[in-house]
Scaffold this active site. Structure first.
Site, PDB file in Angstrom:
ATOM      1  N   HIS A 124       0.837  -1.203   0.000  1.00 57.07           N
ATOM      2  CA  HIS A 124       0.000   0.000   0.000  1.00 57.07           C
ATOM      3  C   HIS A 124       0.873   1.255   0.000  1.00 57.07           C
ATOM      4  O   HIS A 124       1.856   1.333   0.727  1.00 57.07           O
ATOM      5  CB  HIS A 124      -0.862   0.048   1.263  1.00 57.07           C
ATOM      6  CG  HIS A 124      -2.076  -0.808   1.222  1.00 57.07           C
ATOM      7  ND1 HIS A 124      -2.025  -2.175   1.348  1.00 57.07           N
ATOM      8  CD2 HIS A 124      -3.389  -0.487   1.089  1.00 57.07           C
ATOM      9  CE1 HIS A 124      -3.251  -2.667   1.298  1.00 57.07           C
ATOM     10  NE2 HIS A 124      -4.103  -1.658   1.140  1.00 57.07           N
ATOM     11  N   ASN A 157       7.697  -4.130   3.445  1.00 57.51           N
ATOM     12  CA  ASN A 157       6.266  -3.881   3.538  1.00 57.51           C
ATOM     13  C   ASN A 157       5.695  -4.178   4.924  1.00 57.51           C
ATOM     14  O   ASN A 157       4.935  -3.381   5.478  1.00 57.51           O
ATOM     15  CB  ASN A 157       5.535  -4.731   2.493  1.00 57.51           C
ATOM     16  CG  ASN A 157       4.036  -4.548   2.543  1.00 57.51           C
ATOM     17  OD1 ASN A 157       3.535  -3.435   2.480  1.00 57.51           O
ATOM     18  ND2 ASN A 157       3.311  -5.645   2.673  1.00 57.51           N
TER      19      ASN A 157
END
Length: 287
Positions: A124, A157
């Site tokens: 994201h 991440n």
């Protein structure tokens, strides 16, 4: 007995109708653009990011979502930048994690399972939790569009990048009341050196940047560049850089409306004073 209209009369009528239709399109487009620009201005600080110079890789489109903007590249099949604003809320809460979904606005079909088996996470850029607590359920769902994703190694991440996202919403937002964030990937300087380095259609970045700005009379900015290959437990301040360095690495001008003398001061140095970064740089993540 009906009269047949001459070709000239029919042409004039068609021209008049076309003119009326064109006028309607121009007027309504102007109204739409004005509304769209107003919404955009609420999601950026000192202008929408711009390119410093044009190149084949600089073309991108701005996709507006609830709570954030995406500068999408159909060449790299990546968001080149994502901009969003966060402010303090009294009782922060987020709904259940939505499902990933393809974005019909992108030229290439990047599906929810596009990264499967690649060794990369769907990283994201506009963060699920922060966007959800500030901008609501629809905004949270929009963060799961694949146009908001870029390939990230799991160590980045799930650990280092996530820690930085948590510091922004848990510490910087309560401290300053409101922050502007611009984030995105960093690619090698020469496009041809990386053009085939892809997960399916999606080009793989070599690093990621995040810029946090505090608007106000005495504005301040903080910037990070984090490489793909990290353990995940490194101190966040190991990756501090100037905004000028991020602009040099990406070719973007992140605050085009910032007066030049102010930009030279804000963007040219790494200034941590007032951020209390020493309190959070080594903070472990929630998970």
């Amino acid at each position: 007995m009906s009269r047949r209209r001459s070709p000239m009369t029919r042409w004039r009528r068609q021209t008049r109708r076309f003119g009326i239709t064109l006028l309607f399109v121009v007027v309504t487009s102007g109204l739409w653009y004005g509304q769209e620009r107003q919404v955009r201005d609420q999601l950026v600080w000192m202008g929408v990011p711009e390119w410093q110079s044009l190149s084949p890789t600089s073309f991108h489109r701005v996709l507006r979502n609830e709570g954030f903007l995406v500068g999408w590249s159909d060449v790299r099949v990546n968001p080149l930048w994502v901009s969003y604003r966060l402010h303090a809320v009294e009782e922060p809460s987020a709904g259940p994690r939505p499902a990933f979904q393809r974005d019909w606005r992108t030229l290439w079909p990047v599906g929810a399972d596009h990264y499967a088996g690649s060794g990369y996470d769907r990283g994201h850029l506009a963060p699920n939790y922060a966007i959800a607590v500030v901008h609501g359920p629809q905004a949270q769902r929009d963060t799961f569009y694949m146009s908001n994703m870029s390939p990230q190694r799991p160590g980045l991440n799930r650990r280092l990048w996530q820690r930085l996202e948590e510091v922004v919403i848990d510490h910087f937002v309560p401290r300053f009341g409101e922050v502007q964030v611009i984030t995105g990937p960093v690619f090698p300087e020469r496009f041809l050196d990386n053009v085939l380095n892809r997960v399916g259609l999606v080009e793989i970045p070599e690093a990621f940047y995040k810029i946090i700005a505090v608007p106000g009379e005495e504005s301040r900015v903080l910037a990070f560049i984090m490489p793909q290959e990290v353990r995940g437990d490194e101190p966040l301040d190991d990756y501090l850089v100037s905004v000028a360095e991020v602009e040099a690495r990406t070719g973007l001008n992140f605050f085009p409306n910032l007066p030049e003398p102010v930009a030279e001061v804000l963007e040219g140095e790494v200034v941590t004073r007032g951020w209390a970064l020493e309190e959070v740089a080594r903070r472990p993540g929630r998970f």
